[in-house]
Design a protein around this motif. Structure first.
Motif, PDB file in Angstrom:
ATOM      1  N   MET A   1       0.916  -1.149   0.087  1.00 40.74           N
ATOM      2  CA  MET A   1       0.105   0.032   0.096  1.00 40.74           C
ATOM      3  C   MET A   1       1.025   1.237  -0.077  1.00 40.74           C
ATOM      4  N   LEU A   2       0.132   2.319  -0.671  1.00 38.79           N
ATOM      5  CA  LEU A   2       0.995   3.637  -0.556  1.00 38.79           C
ATOM      6  C   LEU A   2       0.509   4.494   0.257  1.00 38.79           C
ATOM      7  N   HIS A   3       1.087   5.487   0.906  1.00 43.35           N
ATOM      8  CA  HIS A   3       0.831   6.293   1.754  1.00 43.35           C
ATOM      9  C   HIS A   3       1.380   7.681   1.492  1.00 43.35           C
ATOM     10  N   ALA A   4       0.746   8.932   1.576  1.00 48.15           N
ATOM     11  CA  ALA A   4       1.460  10.211   1.424  1.00 48.15           C
ATOM     12  C   ALA A   4       1.137  10.981   2.576  1.00 48.15           C
ATOM     13  N   LEU A   5       1.837  11.740   3.293  1.00 53.01           N
ATOM     14  CA  LEU A   5       1.698  12.601   4.352  1.00 53.01           C
ATOM     15  C   LEU A   5       2.682  13.878   4.230  1.00 53.01           C
ATOM     16  N   GLY A   6       2.153  15.035   4.786  1.00 52.93           N
ATOM     17  CA  GLY A   6       3.216  16.004   5.024  1.00 52.93           C
ATOM     18  C   GLY A   6       4.305  15.631   5.467  1.00 52.93           C
ATOM     19  N   ASN A   7       5.624  16.106   5.016  1.00 49.73           N
ATOM     20  CA  ASN A   7       6.909  15.777   5.917  1.00 49.73           C
ATOM     21  C   ASN A   7       7.331  16.340   6.974  1.00 49.73           C
ATOM     22  N   GLN A   8       6.629  17.415   7.381  1.00 52.79           N
ATOM     23  CA  GLN A   8       6.972  17.995   8.598  1.00 52.79           C
ATOM     24  C   GLN A   8       6.550  17.741   9.900  1.00 52.79           C
ATOM     25  N   ASP A   9       7.420  17.287  10.688  1.00 50.35           N
ATOM     26  CA  ASP A   9       6.957  16.901  12.055  1.00 50.35           C
ATOM     27  C   ASP A   9       6.507  18.045  12.982  1.00 50.35           C
ATOM     28  N   PRO A  10       5.281  17.774  13.324  1.00 47.17           N
ATOM     29  CA  PRO A  10       4.384  18.956  13.759  1.00 47.17           C
ATOM     30  C   PRO A  10       5.146  19.333  15.440  1.00 47.17           C
ATOM     31  N   PHE A  11       5.709  18.528  16.052  1.00 51.96           N
ATOM     32  CA  PHE A  11       6.492  18.611  17.285  1.00 51.96           C
ATOM     33  C   PHE A  11       7.695  19.220  17.110  1.00 51.96           C
ATOM     34  N   SER A  12       8.582  19.041  16.151  1.00 58.09           N
ATOM     35  CA  SER A  12       9.965  19.621  16.275  1.00 58.09           C
ATOM     36  C   SER A  12      10.075  20.816  15.195  1.00 58.09           C
ATOM     37  N   GLY A  13       8.767  20.554  13.841  1.00 61.23           N
ATOM     38  CA  GLY A  13       9.064  21.635  12.827  1.00 61.23           C
ATOM     39  C   GLY A  13       9.880  21.277  11.876  1.00 61.23           C
TER      40      GLY A  13
END
Length: 118
Positions: free
Chosen positions: A42-54
Motif C-alpha cells: 500500500m502507498l501513503h502520502a503525508l506532509g513531511n513536517q514533524d509538527p512537534f519539532s518543525g
C-alpha cells in the motif's frame, strides 16, 4: 462564483524504487511530502513536517504498525502517526496532512488534498 482549486497528479518516483517500509521525500507543488510503501504494497502520502519539532523529517521515520494502523514514527521525538489519517497516536489533537497517492503505469503519483475550508 469562486474558482475551485484543481490539484494535479505529480509523479514522484517509480513504484519499484520505493522500498517497502521506507519513505521518500518529494516536492509537490512547493510542499514537502513524505511517501511510503508499506510491507503489504500500500502507498501513503503525508506532509513531511514533524509538527512537534518543525523539522521536515517524517520521510526518514520508522514505518510500522499499531494494531491494524500502519504508522510512521518521527525520527526525532518518536511520536507515531497513522499513515491513513495523519493523526498522532499519542496526541489525537495533532495531525499531519494526508495527500492522495496512487500507482499508475508503475509510477507513484501524489496529489495534494485541498484543505477543508468549512
Amino acid at each position: 462564483m469562486t474558482a475551485q482549486l484543481v490539484r494535479t497528479w505529480v509523479c514522484v518516483c517509480s513504484y519499484q524504487a520505493l522500498l517497502p517500509e521506507r519513505g521518500v521525500a518529494a516536492l509537490v507543488e512547493g510542499q514537502q511530502v513524505a511517501v511510503f510503501r508499506t510491507f503489504d504494497g500500500m502507498l501513503h502520502a503525508l506532509g513531511n513536517q514533524d509538527p512537534f519539532s518543525g523539522a521536515f523529517v517524517l520521510s526518514r521515520g520508522i514505518v510500522g504498525s499499531r494494531g491494524d494502523a500502519p504508522t510512521v514514527a518521527s525520527p526525532l521525538f518518536k511520536q507515531a502517526f497513522d499513515l491513513r489519517t495523519g493523526r498522532c497516536l499519542s496526541d489525537p489533537d495533532v495531525a499531519v496532512p494526508v495527500h492522495d497517492v496512487r500507482c499508475r503505469d508503475g509510477l507513484v503519483e501524489v496529489r495534494l488534498r485541498v484543505p477543508d475550508s468549512s
